[in-house]
Design a protein around this motif. Structure first.
Motif, short mmCIF file in Angstrom:
data_model
loop_
_atom_site.label_atom_id
_atom_site.label_comp_id
_atom_site.label_asym_id
_atom_site.label_seq_id
_atom_site.Cartn_x
_atom_site.Cartn_y
_atom_site.Cartn_z
N MET A 1 35.25 109.17 -45.05
CA MET A 1 36.38 108.37 -44.58
C MET A 1 37.25 109.22 -43.68
O MET A 1 37.54 110.38 -43.98
N LYS A 2 37.68 108.63 -42.56
CA LYS A 2 38.54 109.35 -41.63
C LYS A 2 39.95 108.75 -41.66
O LYS A 2 40.12 107.53 -41.57
N ALA A 3 40.95 109.62 -41.76
CA ALA A 3 42.34 109.18 -41.83
C ALA A 3 43.14 109.79 -40.69
O ALA A 3 42.84 110.89 -40.22
N LEU A 4 44.16 109.05 -40.28
CA LEU A 4 45.07 109.54 -39.24
C LEU A 4 46.49 109.52 -39.79
O LEU A 4 46.97 108.47 -40.23
N PHE A 5 47.14 110.68 -39.78
CA PHE A 5 48.53 110.79 -40.22
C PHE A 5 49.42 110.77 -38.98
O PHE A 5 49.30 111.64 -38.11
N VAL A 6 50.29 109.78 -38.89
CA VAL A 6 51.14 109.60 -37.71
C VAL A 6 52.59 109.88 -38.07
O VAL A 6 53.20 109.15 -38.85
N ASP A 7 53.14 110.94 -37.51
CA ASP A 7 54.52 111.34 -37.82
C ASP A 7 54.98 112.28 -36.72
O ASP A 7 54.20 113.11 -36.25
N ASP A 8 56.23 112.16 -36.33
CA ASP A 8 56.75 113.07 -35.31
C ASP A 8 57.33 114.35 -35.91
O ASP A 8 57.82 115.22 -35.19
N VAL B 1 49.22 117.25 -45.12
CA VAL B 1 47.79 117.55 -45.02
C VAL B 1 47.37 118.57 -46.07
O VAL B 1 46.27 118.48 -46.64
N LYS B 2 48.24 119.52 -46.36
CA LYS B 2 47.94 120.54 -47.37
C LYS B 2 47.68 119.87 -48.73
O LYS B 2 46.68 120.15 -49.40
N TYR B 3 48.59 119.01 -49.14
CA TYR B 3 48.42 118.34 -50.43
C TYR B 3 47.27 117.34 -50.41
O TYR B 3 46.56 117.17 -51.41
N LEU B 4 47.09 116.66 -49.28
CA LEU B 4 45.98 115.73 -49.17
C LEU B 4 44.65 116.44 -49.41
O LEU B 4 43.81 115.98 -50.20
N ASN B 5 44.45 117.57 -48.76
CA ASN B 5 43.20 118.31 -48.91
C ASN B 5 43.03 118.83 -50.34
O ASN B 5 41.93 118.80 -50.91
N GLU B 6 44.13 119.28 -50.92
CA GLU B 6 44.09 119.80 -52.29
C GLU B 6 43.70 118.70 -53.29
O GLU B 6 42.83 118.88 -54.14
N TYR B 7 44.34 117.54 -53.17
CA TYR B 7 44.07 116.45 -54.11
C TYR B 7 42.70 115.83 -53.90
O TYR B 7 42.04 115.43 -54.86
N ILE C 1 37.95 112.87 -47.46
CA ILE C 1 38.77 112.26 -46.42
C ILE C 1 39.06 113.32 -45.36
O ILE C 1 39.65 114.36 -45.66
N GLU C 2 38.63 113.06 -44.14
CA GLU C 2 38.96 113.94 -43.02
C GLU C 2 40.23 113.41 -42.38
O GLU C 2 40.25 112.28 -41.90
N CYS C 3 41.28 114.20 -42.40
CA CYS C 3 42.58 113.73 -41.91
C CYS C 3 43.00 114.47 -40.64
O CYS C 3 43.10 115.70 -40.64
N ASP C 4 43.24 113.72 -39.59
CA ASP C 4 43.80 114.27 -38.36
C ASP C 4 45.28 113.87 -38.27
O ASP C 4 45.71 112.91 -38.92
N VAL C 5 46.02 114.61 -37.46
CA VAL C 5 47.45 114.35 -37.31
C VAL C 5 47.75 113.99 -35.86
O VAL C 5 47.21 114.61 -34.93
#
Length: 244
Positions: free
Chosen positions: A1-8, A17-23, A31-35
């Motif tokens: 699953m690919k996720a996109l984190f959108v935040d300025d 992203v640190k906690y996402l990867n840890e959990y 889950i591969e998360c890009d920002v």
């Protein structure tokens, strides 16, 4: 699953992203998360993702408005809001988010949300046997079944990714089997998978496919209570939290 984190907020994005990867590692969840910090480029990449984590207040761009545009283009993808402001909770309902993560409760809310993403992925592969006769069963993946329609002594099973099937069985029997898998009776002739509901207005339900199904009067209170109480519980009853 690919996720996109959108935040300025660049600093908070790194923490997220640190906690996402840890959990995800703890839950054995991939889950591969890009920002994305450059909010003007979202539409160049949005189609590549299955899941969006959206901040609500991002300078000139409002996360709720962005979510509405994403929902219009990608109806079956998941949206998760993340914000310091819980007052946005009920406003977020209109785009049917999977969850609402409070930034000041990131560890707790993110872990719970990821746990239910894991559960949702598991449910997609569940297979249920519906007895058609003493010798025959219809094997159904609830996540692939959009709705069931009663037609006399028969029930038509309408699927997303395969041909429909018609079996001689009562809709009440099907309901008893599928009610624990997110199916809700909206009419004497219809049993619907909640995951395929787009909007509910008055006595009509619009499915993601565009089809409109009527809610009959005897079922209206139960339908509204189940759908909207379930959403409210997502935020205020942490012991019975459910995704939607």
């Amino acid at each position: 699953m690919k996720a996109l984190f959108v935040d300025d907020d660049v600093e908070y994005s790194s923490i997220f992203v640190k906690y996402l990867n840890e959990y995800c590692a703890n839950l054995n969840l991939r889950i591969e998360c890009d920002v994305c910090h450059d909010l003007k480029k979202i539409w160049d990449i949005a189609a590549d993702y299955d899941l969006y984590f959206l901040d609500i207040e991002m300078g000139e761009i409002n996360g709720l408005e962005l979510a509405e545009k994403l929902r219009a283009s990608f109806k079956e993808k998941e949206i998760i809001f993340i914000s310091f402001y819980e007052t946005y909770v009920f406003q977020s309902f209109r785009v049917k988010p999977f969850a609402f993560i409070r930034k000041n409760e990131l560890k707790t809310d993110l872990y719970i949300t990821l746990s239910f993403i894991q559960e949702r992925l598991f449910e997609k592969h569940i297979q249920v046997d519906i007895p058609i006769s003493k010798k025959n069963v219809l094997k159904v993946e609830p996540a692939d079944l959009i709705y069931c329609q009663s037609e006399g002594h028969y029930v038509q099973f309408v699927f997303k990714s395969k041909e429909n099937e018609v079996c001689r069985i009562k809709l009440n029997q099907v309901e008893n089997i599928l009610e624990d898998y997110g199916f809700i009776r909206v009419h004497v002739s219809y049993l619907i998978n909640e995951d395929y509901i787009d909007t509910i207005r008055g006595t009509e339900i619009k499915l993601l496919s565009g089809q409109v199904i009527s809610i009959s009067r005897p079922y209206k209170i139960a339908v509204y209570s189940r759908i909207f109480d379930k959403k409210a519980g997502m935020y205020y009853d942490r012991n019975s939290i459910k995704p939607f």
